[in-house]
Write an enzyme that holds these catalytic residues in place. Structure first.
Site, short mmCIF file in Angstrom:
data_model
loop_
_atom_site.label_atom_id
_atom_site.label_comp_id
_atom_site.label_asym_id
_atom_site.label_seq_id
_atom_site.Cartn_x
_atom_site.Cartn_y
_atom_site.Cartn_z
CG HIS A 195 -1.71 1.17 1.28
ND1 HIS A 195 -1.85 1.94 2.38
CD2 HIS A 195 -2.74 1.53 0.46
CE1 HIS A 195 -2.56 2.83 2.64
NE2 HIS A 195 -3.24 2.69 1.30
NE ARG A 196 -1.77 5.56 1.11
CZ ARG A 196 -2.38 6.30 2.04
NH1 ARG A 196 -1.62 7.08 2.76
NH2 ARG A 196 -3.71 6.24 2.22
CD GLU A 199 -2.58 2.29 -3.39
OE1 GLU A 199 -3.54 3.07 -3.83
OE2 GLU A 199 -1.69 2.52 -2.65
CG ASP A 207 -2.58 6.93 -3.42
OD1 ASP A 207 -3.66 6.23 -3.83
OD2 ASP A 207 -1.90 6.71 -2.45
CG HIS A 233 -3.42 9.14 -0.06
ND1 HIS A 233 -3.67 10.00 0.97
CD2 HIS A 233 -4.12 7.91 -0.18
CE1 HIS A 233 -5.08 9.44 1.15
NE2 HIS A 233 -4.73 8.28 0.51
CD GLU A 241 -6.95 5.48 -4.54
OE1 GLU A 241 -7.74 6.23 -4.12
OE2 GLU A 241 -6.09 4.98 -3.73
CE LYS A 282 -5.89 8.64 -3.24
NZ LYS A 282 -6.73 8.16 -2.30
CG ASP A 299 0.22 0.82 5.65
OD1 ASP A 299 -0.16 0.94 4.66
OD2 ASP A 299 -0.05 1.80 6.53
#
Length: 277
Positions: free
Chosen positions: A42-43, A69, A71, A84, A143, A145, A268
């Protein structure tokens, strides 16, 4: 395009203890079971490095995540960048909206030292930098955003992928998702061979009627883990979609989602999903 592959992002809702107790009581999960679940950093591996930086993405790759992932937003001068929040205030030493700053201004910001001195000087990456660095090494879950702030961003993303032949099947290693369903529909039309996913944290979106509507264009339904149940997973699979849930920040949450039978876990901490990491 019909049913391909993934996911989600964001802040986790509170989950009651009882589902986790149910998961714990169900028995041990085998390594074979774990291999069936996509492990999404995640990120990047943000438990260990500053989110949405090369350091975090490299850590995700090092930990053998299936996907990183990212953003995606856009600078004042039209460059696609990875961050993000719609402002730079939380994760850099600067202030202001991403859309009001040029790429040069964004690249001058320190996006790492808030996480630790060893990350001082980490920059906000560009989209093309991420594609060129990681394609072929790890899957990329993109993603969009706040795409409503960036008219035409879908076409821009599509062009970047087409330039690299990433708009055609590559073992489903490019997936695009958003909380903005109209943006997801647009991407689906522009890139019919790329899997797309809808993100949500709303119970209004897990009704049979809503799920049926999503299944008309999305391959992935990616809810906050507070919405996940075995019944929801069953419904999604019956509609020929997959489910990726977010954001895992504890071993307890990872174990719960594994027991629920999701297809991907956005975390994470990649090692919480698969101890082999």
């Amino acid at each position: 395009m019909n049913m391909k592959t993934i996911l989600g992002t964001g802040l986790a809702l509170t989950v009651l203890l009882s589902p986790f107790q149910e998961a714990a009581a169900s028995g041990n999960v085998t390594t074979g079971d774990l291999r069936k679940i996509d492990n999404v950093a995640h990120r990047g591996a943000t438990g260990y490095a500053p989110e949405n930086t090369i350091a975090a993405f490299d850590k995700g790759v090092e930990m053998k995540s299936d996907y990183i992932e990212i953003d995606l937003q856009r600078s004042k001068d039209g460059e696609l960048v990875i961050i993000h929040d719609t402002t730079v205030d939380r994760t850099t030493d600067g202030t202001g909206f991403v859309k009001d700053l040029t790429l040069d201004q964004l690249r001058q910001l320190d996006a790492g030292s808030w996480k630790g001195e060893e990350f001082t000087g980490e920059q906000i990456p560009t989209f093309d930098e991420i594609l060129d660095r990681y394609r072929g090494k790890v899957g990329i879950l993109i993603e969009l955003k706040a795409p409503e702030l960036y008219p035409g961003i879908e076409e821009q993303v599509a062009n970047e992928l087409k330039e690299r032949n990433l708009h055609i099947p590559q073992n489903n290693k490019i997936i695009i998702q958003s909380f903005n369903f109209e943006s997801v529909k647009k991407i689906d039309q522009l890139l019919p061979q790329v899997p797309v996913g809808v993100l949500t944290s709303s119970r209004a979106h897990i009704t049979p009627e809503a799920l049926q509507e999503f299944s008309a264009y999305a391959e992935w339904f990616n809810p906050n883990y507070g919405l996940v149940s075995k019944d929801l997973v069953r419904q999604i699979h019956e509609l020929d979609m997959k489910i990726g849930s977010w954001t895992v920040r504890s071993q307890e949450a990872a174990d719960f989602l594994i027991d629920m039978g999701v297809d991907a876990i956005i975390t994470d901490y990649p090692d919480y999903v698969d101890p082999r990491k």
